[in-house]
Design an enzyme around this catalytic site. Structure first.
Site, short mmCIF file in Angstrom:
data_model
loop_
_atom_site.label_atom_id
_atom_site.label_comp_id
_atom_site.label_asym_id
_atom_site.label_seq_id
_atom_site.Cartn_x
_atom_site.Cartn_y
_atom_site.Cartn_z
N GLU A 9 5.20 27.26 21.36
CA GLU A 9 5.75 25.89 21.30
C GLU A 9 7.27 25.81 21.14
O GLU A 9 7.91 24.90 21.69
CB GLU A 9 5.08 25.10 20.16
CG GLU A 9 3.60 24.78 20.41
CD GLU A 9 2.67 25.96 20.17
OE1 GLU A 9 3.09 26.95 19.52
OE2 GLU A 9 1.52 25.90 20.65
N ARG A 46 -7.64 26.32 29.42
CA ARG A 46 -7.34 27.68 29.87
C ARG A 46 -8.00 28.00 31.21
O ARG A 46 -7.35 28.51 32.13
CB ARG A 46 -7.79 28.71 28.83
CG ARG A 46 -7.11 28.47 27.48
CD ARG A 46 -7.33 29.63 26.54
NE ARG A 46 -7.17 29.18 25.16
CZ ARG A 46 -6.74 29.94 24.18
NH1 ARG A 46 -6.42 31.19 24.38
NH2 ARG A 46 -6.63 29.46 22.95
N ASP A 87 -1.82 16.97 18.45
CA ASP A 87 -0.73 17.32 19.39
C ASP A 87 -0.87 16.95 20.86
O ASP A 87 -0.21 16.03 21.37
CB ASP A 87 -0.37 18.82 19.25
CG ASP A 87 -1.57 19.78 19.28
OD1 ASP A 87 -2.69 19.33 19.54
OD2 ASP A 87 -1.36 20.99 19.04
N GLU A 115 -10.94 24.21 24.88
CA GLU A 115 -10.34 25.51 25.20
C GLU A 115 -10.68 25.94 26.62
O GLU A 115 -9.83 26.47 27.35
CB GLU A 115 -10.79 26.59 24.21
CG GLU A 115 -10.35 26.37 22.76
CD GLU A 115 -8.85 26.59 22.55
OE1 GLU A 115 -8.14 27.03 23.47
OE2 GLU A 115 -8.39 26.31 21.42
C1 DMJ Z 1 -2.53 26.89 23.33
O1 DMJ Z 1 -3.86 27.14 23.63
C2 DMJ Z 1 -2.14 25.50 23.77
O2 DMJ Z 1 -0.74 25.39 23.82
C3 DMJ Z 1 -2.68 24.44 22.85
O3 DMJ Z 1 -2.20 23.15 23.20
C4 DMJ Z 1 -2.28 24.72 21.43
N1 DMJ Z 1 -2.58 26.07 21.00
C5 DMJ Z 1 -2.26 27.19 21.89
C6 DMJ Z 1 -0.90 27.79 21.69
O4 DMJ Z 1 -0.38 27.81 20.46
#
Ligand code: DMJ
Length: 456
Positions: A350, A87, A216, A83
């Site tokens: 998404e 970010r 993912d 995270e």
């Molecule tokens: C975000 O922090 C990023 O897109 C991550 O890859 C998946 N979760 C959240 C958004 O849903």
């Protein structure tokens, strides 16, 4: 419109939660998530590039001043490596590349250095959690047999390559290239990558495979590593197209109503469920279409279009026209959430992300129409006096708000909406790739490197 939305989200964050990680828009106060430990200002760092792109100059300036004066990584706190990387490191890198302001480069490298102890494991597969003061790492207690998570250790590559590029220190790139090496040495069940890998033994944990949560962005980063390298990273390319082949064979199915979906795989058995998170894959398939083996280009675009359509259906089949966290294709339903705890929508990007890629790559006007439907639904159900809030049940008549304005709403959802309604030459795909938090990173062009070499 997305500019007005950004203003509303930002102004309220500023008014009620300035300097804290996120805003609680109903109770009008700060929200702190333990994912970032004591590091503060997640919304500010996540929003920097969106403010810049939308030309919100005053706001960008105040955000930059906050970063200069207050963004502090010398805290005794355990953070999520993934995270914080996507970010904070991603947000700072984009802010640097867009604005050229040195402070962002400096902070990104400083933070990158703090994350390095996470790689001190027998295999070099990093821990999920790290105390950035002591340098002690560990994994999520719930993860199969002490494993690290595929989507976490597999989503460092783009940022770490840029950290080496900007610092002149090869250590960052070496760490992520080693992850590739470990993965390439392992046998993969049916060519698929399980979500769990033990960093001590170097063996897979449970054989769960997902293109949604826990898996993912690992796949996303294989493709984007190749694109970001100006298509020189042949290893990343091969791993991506091989993985997509296995995903098609084992996970992608069509419902009797004709909707294509991506199921989850548990030791060979399919769970016919698709997460909101999985909807990013429509955009990924379309973005990768160009590089697919020559007879497959059209097929990958088509696959992207079909996933976009399915995810749009998951929105359209709700009362609020916003999609649930997960929807199922069994027990007589299609693209509908059946469990109460899968009916929420937390401002995730998404589906809009996939519309944006599909729009840029096909210019089919339906993607803008679908994006517009999402704007209307967000305005109607998520906008409140104090910002934007998630919703507990998208099938209900009345909103029950979760009272969190996620930082990714500003970095991703609103940015992708803005790009969906902008010209293609704003952050063109020939020059930029987006990290998984929608932070644009420049493609490292071969020619530029030659130029730099010649200048030396
Ligand atoms: C975000 O922090 C990023 O897109 C991550 O890859 C998946 N979760 C959240 C958004 O849903």
């Amino acid at each position: 419109v997305s500019l007005q939305m950004m203003k509303h989200a930002w102004d309220n964050y500023k008014r009620y939660a300035w300097g804290l990680n996120e805003l609680k828009p109903i109770s009008k106060q700060g929200h702190s998530s333990n994912l970032f430990g004591n590091i503060q200002g997640a919304t500010i760092v996540d929003a920097l590039d969106t403010l810049y792109i939308m030309e919100m100059k005053e706001e960008f300036k105040e955000a930059k001043e906050w970063v200069e004066k207050n963004l502090d990584f010398n805290v005794n706190a355990e953070i999520s490596v993934f995270e914080v990387n996507i970010r904070f490191v991603g947000g700072l890198l984009s802010a640097y590349y867009l604005s050229g302001e040195e402070v962002f480069r400096k902070k990104a490298v400083e933070l990158g250095e703090k994350l390095l102890p996470a790689f001190n494991t027998p295999t070099g597969i990093p821990w999920a959690l790290l105390n950035i003061k002591s340098g002690i790492g560990r994994n999520w207690p719930w993860a199969s047999g002490g494993s690290s998570i595929l989507a976490e250790f597999g989503t460092l590559h783009l940022e770490f390559v840029h950290l080496s590029h900007l610092s002149g220190n090869p250590v960052f790139a070496e760490k992520v290239m080693n992850i590739r090496k470990v993965l390439n040495r392992l046998d993969k069940p049916e060519g698929l990558y399980p979500n769990y890998l033990n960093p001590s033994s170097g063996q897979w944990g449970q054989h769960h495979v997902s293109i949604g949560g826990l898996g993912d962005s690992f796949y996303e980063y294989l493709l984007k590593a190749w694109l970001m390298s100006d298509k020189t990273d042949e290893d990343g390319k091969k791993m991506y197209y091989d993985a997509v082949q296995a995903i098609e064979t084992h996970l992608i199915r069509k419902s009797s109503g004709g909707l294509t979906y991506i199921a989850e795989w548990k030791g060979g058995l399919l769970e016919h469920k698709m997460g909101h998170l999985t909807c990013f894959a429509g955009g990924m398939f379309a973005l990768g279409a160009d590089g697919a083996p020559s007879d497959k280009t059209g097929h990958h675009i088509e696959l992207g279009a079909e996933i976009a359509r399915t995810c749009h259906e998951s929105y359209d089949r709700t009362r609020m026209k916003l999609g649930p966290e997960a929807f199922r294709f069994d027990g007589g339903v299609e693209a509908i959430a059946t469990r109460q705890n899968e009916k929420y929508y937390i401002l995730r990007p998404e589906v809009i992300e996939t519309y944006m890629y599909m729009w840029r790559l096909t210019h089919d006007p339906k993607y803008r129409e679908w994006g517009w439907e999402a704007v209307e639904a967000l305005e109607k159900h998520c906008r409140v006096d104090g910002g934007y809030s998630g919703i507990r049940d998208v099938y209900n008549n009345h909103e029950s708000h979760d009272d969190v304005q996620q930082s990714f709403f500003l970095s991703e959802t609103l940015k992708y909406l803005y790009l969906l309604f902008s010209e293609d030459d704003l952050l063109p795909f020939e020059h930029w790739v987006f990290n998984t938090e929608a932070h644009p990173l420049p493609i490292l062009h071969k020619d530029d490197e030659n130029k730099e070499e010649n200048q030396k």
